[in-house]
Design a protein around this motif. Structure first.
Motif, PDB file in Angstrom:
ATOM      1  N   SER A   8      37.303  36.540  46.907  1.00 60.91           N
ATOM      2  CA  SER A   8      38.333  36.974  47.854  1.00 60.91           C
ATOM      3  C   SER A   8      38.077  38.386  48.384  1.00 60.91           C
ATOM      4  O   SER A   8      37.542  39.251  47.688  1.00 60.91           O
ATOM      5  N   GLU A  38      47.267  42.582  46.147  1.00 60.68           N
ATOM      6  CA  GLU A  38      47.630  41.307  46.774  1.00 60.68           C
ATOM      7  C   GLU A  38      47.278  40.122  45.866  1.00 60.68           C
ATOM      8  O   GLU A  38      48.064  39.180  45.719  1.00 60.68           O
ATOM      9  N   LYS A  58      49.726  39.827  42.908  1.00 56.18           N
ATOM     10  CA  LYS A  58      50.987  39.169  43.287  1.00 56.18           C
ATOM     11  C   LYS A  58      50.764  37.666  43.451  1.00 56.18           C
ATOM     12  O   LYS A  58      51.579  36.854  43.007  1.00 56.18           O
ATOM     13  N   LYS A  59      49.671  37.302  44.075  1.00 57.47           N
ATOM     14  CA  LYS A  59      49.386  35.889  44.327  1.00 57.47           C
ATOM     15  C   LYS A  59      49.256  35.087  43.032  1.00 57.47           C
ATOM     16  O   LYS A  59      49.751  33.972  42.928  1.00 57.47           O
ATOM     17  N   TYR A  60      48.581  35.657  42.026  1.00 56.70           N
ATOM     18  CA  TYR A  60      48.323  34.943  40.774  1.00 56.70           C
ATOM     19  C   TYR A  60      49.273  35.338  39.642  1.00 56.70           C
ATOM     20  O   TYR A  60      49.116  34.874  38.512  1.00 56.70           O
TER      21      TYR A  60
END
Length: 182
Positions: free
Chosen positions: A151, A157, A160-162
């Protein structure tokens, strides 16, 4: 008449001749529940002794991850440690490790003297080290780790996503964690 006699209370010097439930020899029992003449008879009566190269499983109750445990004269003992001590005729070291990785095994040929470093090295060499998604509480898996490394998103970011800490993302990207994932 013995009005005040309590049949559960025995005199301090009480003893009785009994027959060992394992070897059959006569012995002087010092307690009502005593069934075995010696520590070896107590231990080996609860072990399924098989071939020299096979595991000898503990047949009585197990505790803490399957290790055999028993009490003799009020002292709690680990079965594999007693088997090591009796067979090697020495006090057990800090750790008694299993070559067979079978916690209930009491075969002296499968036991070796160890310490924390030897035990950890053995665990890593046999690939029994909990890592990656072998951890019950792991939030990531190998696919997610590959996605994180590929990524272009920031650590914040991705965290937060995982639903993990930024430090976790940093450690994954720098191969400080999940290093085994290519």
């Amino acid at each position: 008449m013995m009005d005040n006699f309590d049949c559960m209370t025995l005199p301090e010097n009480w003893s009785a001749q009994k027959k060992c439930h394992h070897c059959g020899s006569s012995f002087e029992a010092t307690g009502v529940r005593q069934r075995f003449c010696s520590l070896p008879c107590t231990l080996w009566s609860k072990v399924d002794i098989r071939g020299a190269d096979e595991c000898w499983p503990w047949r009585a109750k197990t505790r803490w991850k399957g290790y055999g445990k028993f009490t003799r004269n009020g002292i709690t003992m680990w079965a594999h440690r007693v088997a090591f001590e009796l067979s090697h005729q020495t006090s057990p070291p800090a750790l008694v490790c299993h070559e067979c990785d079978n916690p209930c095994c009491c075969n002296p040929a499968h036991l070796f003297a160890g310490d924390v470093h030897k035990n950890n090295a053995d665990k890593i060499a046999k690939d029994r080290q909990a890592r990656g998604n072998r951890y019950k509480s792991a939030k990531l898996n190998e696919a997610k780790v590959r996605a994180i490394r590929a990524s272009s998103l920031s650590n914040t970011e991705l965290a937060k996503k995982y639903d993990v800490a930024r430090a976790t993302i940093y450690n994954v990207r720098h191969r400080l964690k999940w290093a085994h994932v290519k």
